[in-house]
Motif scaffolding. Structure first.
Motif, PDB file in Angstrom:
ATOM      1  N   ALA A 126     -31.465  38.545 -57.739  1.00 57.17           N
ATOM      2  CA  ALA A 126     -30.197  38.772 -57.046  1.00 57.17           C
ATOM      3  C   ALA A 126     -30.097  40.238 -56.639  1.00 57.17           C
ATOM      4  O   ALA A 126     -30.429  41.122 -57.430  1.00 57.17           O
ATOM      5  CB  ALA A 126     -29.026  38.414 -57.959  1.00 57.17           C
ATOM      6  N   ASN A 127     -29.640  40.498 -55.416  1.00 54.78           N
ATOM      7  CA  ASN A 127     -29.379  41.886 -55.064  1.00 54.78           C
ATOM      8  C   ASN A 127     -28.056  42.295 -55.703  1.00 54.78           C
ATOM      9  O   ASN A 127     -27.309  41.433 -56.183  1.00 54.78           O
ATOM     10  CB  ASN A 127     -29.392  42.085 -53.545  1.00 54.78           C
ATOM     11  CG  ASN A 127     -28.262  41.339 -52.845  1.00 54.78           C
ATOM     12  OD1 ASN A 127     -27.173  41.204 -53.396  1.00 54.78           O
ATOM     13  ND2 ASN A 127     -28.544  40.848 -51.653  1.00 54.78           N
ATOM     14  N   PRO A 128     -27.731  43.603 -55.758  1.00 55.67           N
ATOM     15  CA  PRO A 128     -26.521  44.041 -56.496  1.00 55.67           C
ATOM     16  C   PRO A 128     -25.271  43.311 -56.034  1.00 55.67           C
ATOM     17  O   PRO A 128     -24.408  42.982 -56.846  1.00 55.67           O
ATOM     18  CB  PRO A 128     -26.454  45.538 -56.166  1.00 55.67           C
ATOM     19  CG  PRO A 128     -27.840  45.931 -55.853  1.00 55.67           C
ATOM     20  CD  PRO A 128     -28.504  44.740 -55.246  1.00 55.67           C
ATOM     21  N   PHE A 129     -25.158  43.052 -54.732  1.00 60.12           N
ATOM     22  CA  PHE A 129     -23.964  42.389 -54.237  1.00 60.12           C
ATOM     23  C   PHE A 129     -23.857  40.969 -54.782  1.00 60.12           C
ATOM     24  O   PHE A 129     -22.797  40.544 -55.251  1.00 60.12           O
ATOM     25  CB  PHE A 129     -23.963  42.383 -52.702  1.00 60.12           C
ATOM     26  CG  PHE A 129     -22.802  41.636 -52.126  1.00 60.12           C
ATOM     27  CD1 PHE A 129     -21.515  42.165 -52.211  1.00 60.12           C
ATOM     28  CD2 PHE A 129     -22.987  40.382 -51.541  1.00 60.12           C
ATOM     29  CE1 PHE A 129     -20.436  41.471 -51.700  1.00 60.12           C
ATOM     30  CE2 PHE A 129     -21.905  39.680 -51.030  1.00 60.12           C
ATOM     31  CZ  PHE A 129     -20.618  40.226 -51.112  1.00 60.12           C
ATOM     32  N   VAL A 130     -24.936  40.254 -54.733  1.00 60.23           N
ATOM     33  CA  VAL A 130     -24.931  38.871 -55.230  1.00 60.23           C
ATOM     34  C   VAL A 130     -24.684  38.862 -56.734  1.00 60.23           C
ATOM     35  O   VAL A 130     -23.905  38.048 -57.254  1.00 60.23           O
ATOM     36  CB  VAL A 130     -26.268  38.164 -54.889  1.00 60.23           C
ATOM     37  CG1 VAL A 130     -26.345  36.805 -55.581  1.00 60.23           C
ATOM     38  CG2 VAL A 130     -26.397  38.002 -53.380  1.00 60.23           C
ATOM     39  N   ALA A 131     -25.324  39.797 -57.454  1.00 62.03           N
ATOM     40  CA  ALA A 131     -25.134  39.871 -58.905  1.00 62.03           C
ATOM     41  C   ALA A 131     -23.654  40.098 -59.220  1.00 62.03           C
ATOM     42  O   ALA A 131     -23.091  39.495 -60.135  1.00 62.03           O
ATOM     43  CB  ALA A 131     -25.973  40.994 -59.497  1.00 62.03           C
ATOM     44  N   PHE A 132     -23.015  40.969 -58.416  1.00 61.31           N
ATOM     45  CA  PHE A 132     -21.588  41.229 -58.631  1.00 61.31           C
ATOM     46  C   PHE A 132     -20.768  39.976 -58.347  1.00 61.31           C
ATOM     47  O   PHE A 132     -19.926  39.567 -59.136  1.00 61.31           O
ATOM     48  CB  PHE A 132     -21.127  42.377 -57.722  1.00 61.31           C
ATOM     49  CG  PHE A 132     -19.643  42.580 -57.723  1.00 61.31           C
ATOM     50  CD1 PHE A 132     -19.030  43.276 -58.770  1.00 61.31           C
ATOM     51  CD2 PHE A 132     -18.850  42.045 -56.721  1.00 61.31           C
ATOM     52  CE1 PHE A 132     -17.667  43.436 -58.788  1.00 61.31           C
ATOM     53  CE2 PHE A 132     -17.474  42.206 -56.740  1.00 61.31           C
ATOM     54  CZ  PHE A 132     -16.883  42.905 -57.773  1.00 61.31           C
ATOM     55  N   ARG A 133     -21.063  39.352 -57.204  1.00 58.17           N
ATOM     56  CA  ARG A 133     -20.222  38.236 -56.763  1.00 58.17           C
ATOM     57  C   ARG A 133     -20.391  37.021 -57.681  1.00 58.17           C
ATOM     58  O   ARG A 133     -19.436  36.333 -57.987  1.00 58.17           O
ATOM     59  CB  ARG A 133     -20.585  37.864 -55.321  1.00 58.17           C
ATOM     60  CG  ARG A 133     -19.601  36.910 -54.654  1.00 58.17           C
ATOM     61  CD  ARG A 133     -19.884  36.793 -53.165  1.00 58.17           C
ATOM     62  NE  ARG A 133     -21.238  36.314 -52.922  1.00 58.17           N
ATOM     63  CZ  ARG A 133     -21.572  35.018 -52.909  1.00 58.17           C
ATOM     64  NH1 ARG A 133     -20.674  34.091 -53.094  1.00 58.17           N
ATOM     65  NH2 ARG A 133     -22.821  34.664 -52.674  1.00 58.17           N
TER      66      ARG A 133
END
Lengths: 286, 346
Positions: free
Chosen positions: A189-196
């Motif tokens: 997961a990229n940071p954005f996906v990991a956050f979301r």
């Protein structure tokens, strides 16, 4: 040694007994008075629904209730949008840096709401610092009339309510296990996906608790809208105070309070449902 | 004394009474009825007014009577609750006279003991059955001298016609009177109020109105030039004007408003309360009070104790001012407040 089936002392029974005193306290000093208020709305000055006919039959009451809910809703959304990133940053730091950041959040609670509302009056008025800056910087030609106005009310209320949104958010975010984010990133997961997909859902209970707190406190707001707002910001608390304190019409004041209580309770029930399906909040205590 | 309370049996009656008294106080129970009191409780709105009471009324009266005065906040709802529960903690209550009139109508006040209070020395309209009026303040016109050049609005009609932002109190009491005066109603024909005409008068200036909620707020709006002119209470702008702030005011067409004093029904120390009320209305106390805070006396003999410089700053009842009709407001508050709130939202 007491066996599991014994009728003697068990930890669970002990915890139940611990509840008796607080329950009695809440019952006596909270539930009983509220029951009296509800009862009074039907009996004062005479038995019947005359007070409710006044609330629902024209006059300013329904409109004011709507303004109250609308204002509380806007303040809650603004607080959530502002507090979330701040809570996120504070939850990542440790030690003295965190203490410092927390101090900035909490320190505003030490000044009374009245003083802070007057302070915003000074900022927003025609000869106030904001207008002086805007005119000096040639952004506007003549001072803007911020007072009384929606912008001033929202800024003032958000300022006062922000800590109550931030603190529950922060408490939740600090318990989120950061290795879960790392795990998500390891899985691609990229940071954005990991956050979301990981961090945001886990932080929802804090967002929910903060929103409920701010919304309900805002419903009872009194002095800030009165000082910074115009006629369009008349809150239910102002009307209830007028009836209860000045005109001594406790029947009508009770009916207004009961309607506000029902409104709050139903909004809270909706909130519980939403939070349950979102997987957090008070419904799923940690 | 028996030993049933676990107290030493040779304890004196006096000590036991003190103990019981302390216990009663701690439990919030009424004081023992026949004990001579050494303090009375007066509920006030606080602030500068309470400071003036303390300096000009409480302290001299305490020196005479040996009874101390302690203050608490004067919420009407608490008064009603205490009288309803038969557990009254206050001996005196101060509030706007029109509020006291409502309390009187609700049966929350004792009849005034005019054998103690000297009715004959009081100006017309100040001695009521269940409360007395203790001073004369003005709901009057004021303006910011930086924003308004020239002599400023000299009548409510001038104020309503002003090209600028105008502040008014966000309550019908007094503001309705101002609206009618602005529309040309003669000052001696105000009551009963023509409510429709008052709303029509305010309709004309709705766009430039800025409503204020608190007296301190009205002064702040004026001093900072946030409004150009508006209504205020004279006590709020007297000090700032004296200190050189850009504010001025007139007593033309002032609506005279008053603080009222009453004794809550079932008050524990009625005798002391009426005694202090009588002192508060005496010429000396009235004159001392008027020198401390610019509210005029209601005792006709107090004028002689005041010099002209002080008197110039005091509102007076004359051809160009009107006394707020508190009885009218006691009867009509509920209906007019509802209409006023509806109008303000519309």
């Amino acid at each position: 040694m007491a066996s599991d089936k014994s009728t003697g002392w068990t930890a669970t029974a002990f915890y139940r007994w611990l509840l008796v005193a607080p329950l009695a306290f809440v019952g006596l000093f909270f539930l009983w008075p509220i029951l009296n208020v509800i009862l009074r709305s039907f009996t004062d000055p005479s038995l019947g629904v005359a007070n409710y006919e006044r609330v629902f039959g024209g006059g300013p009451y329904l409109k004011v209730l709507w303004i109250t809910v609308e204002t509380a809703g806007i303040v809650t959304i603004l607080c959530a949008l502002i507090a979330y990133p701040v809570a996120y940053v504070i939850s990542r730091v440790r030690g003295s840096m965190m203490s410092l950041m927390m101090a900035f959040v909490v320190v505003s609670l030490w000044t009374s709401v009245v003083i802070r509302s007057y302070a915003w009056m000074v900022v927003f008025q025609r000869k106030g610092v904001l207008n002086q800056f805007l005119v000096a910087a040639d952004i506007v030609e003549r001072p803007i009339s911020f007072l009384p106005g929606t912008l001033a009310v929202n800024v003032g209320m958000v300022h006062i309510m922000l800590p109550f949104m931030l603190l529950p958010m922060l408490a939740t975010m600090r318990t989120i296990d950061r290795t879960l984010i790392s795990a998500a990133e390891v899985m691609g997961a990229n940071p954005f996906v990991a956050f979301r997909k990981v961090f945001f859902p886990l932080s929802l209970p804090g967002l929910g608790a903060g929103s409920a707190l701010v919304f309900m406190m805002s419903l009872g707001f009194f002095i800030t809208p009165a000082l910074l707002g115009g006629p369009r910001h008349m809150m239910a608390a102002v009307l209830i105070e007028q009836q209860a304190n000045r005109l001594l019409d406790w029947g009508l004041a009770s009916a207004l309070s009961t309607v506000l209580l029902l409104l709050t309770t139903s909004i809270y029930l909706v909130y519980l449902r939403v939070m349950k399906s979102a997987g957090g909040g008070f419904a799923h205590g940690r | 004394m028996t030993n049933k309370y676990g107290i030493n049996s040779n304890i004196s009656r006096r000590t036991a009474l003190i103990g019981l008294g302390a216990a009663a106080t701690a439990l919030g129970m009424p004081r023992l009825a026949n004990a001579k009191t050494d303090q009375i409780v007066m509920a006030t709105g606080g602030g500068k007014l309470e400071e003036a009471y303390r300096k000009t009324i409480y302290e001299p009266w305490t020196a005479k009577s040996g009874v101390n005065v302690i203050n608490t906040s004067n919420e009407g709802a608490r008064l009603k609750a205490m009288v309803e529960q038969g557990n009254v903690e206050w001996d005196l209550i101060q509030g706007p006279a029109e509020a006291l009139a409502v309390y009187a109508k609700e049966g929350l006040l004792e009849p005034i003991d005019y054998s103690v209070v000297d009715k004959d020395a009081m100006v017309k309209g100040s001695a009521h059955d269940h409360f007395v009026v203790t001073d004369l303040a003005a709901y009057n016109i004021a303006w910011n001298t930086d924003n308004v050049t020239g002599e400023g609005p000299q009548s409510w009609a001038d104020l309503f016609a002003l090209d600028g932002r105008v502040g008014l109190w966000k309550r019908p009491f007094q503001t309705m009177e101002a609206a009618l005066l602005a529309d040309g109603v003669p000052i001696n024909e105000l009551y009963p109020l023509d409510v429709d005409r008052a709303f029509a008068s305010m309709d004309k200036i709705k766009d430039k109105l800025v409503w204020w909620e608190k007296g301190a707020q009205s002064a702040q709006l004026l001093l900072d030039g946030e409004i150009d002119a508006g209504s205020t209470w004279n006590g709020r702008v007297f000090g700032p004007k004296k200190d050189g702030a850009p504010v001025d005011y007139t007593f033309n067409q002032a609506v005279l408003v008053s603080d009222g004093w009453g004794v809550p029904k079932g008050a524990p120390n009625k005798a002391e309360a009426f005694d202090m009320m009588a002192y508060a209305l005496s010429p000396e106390a009235q004159a001392a009070f008027a020198k401390t805070i610019p509210y005029g006396p209601v005792n006709i003999n107090a004028d002689a104790l005041l010099d002209d410089a002080v008197k110039a700053n005091l509102p007076t009842l004359n051809d160009n001012s009107v006394l707020l009709d508190v009885s009218y407001w006691a009867d009509n508050s509920s209906e007019i407040v509802e209409r006023f709130n509806t109008w303000i939202l519309g």
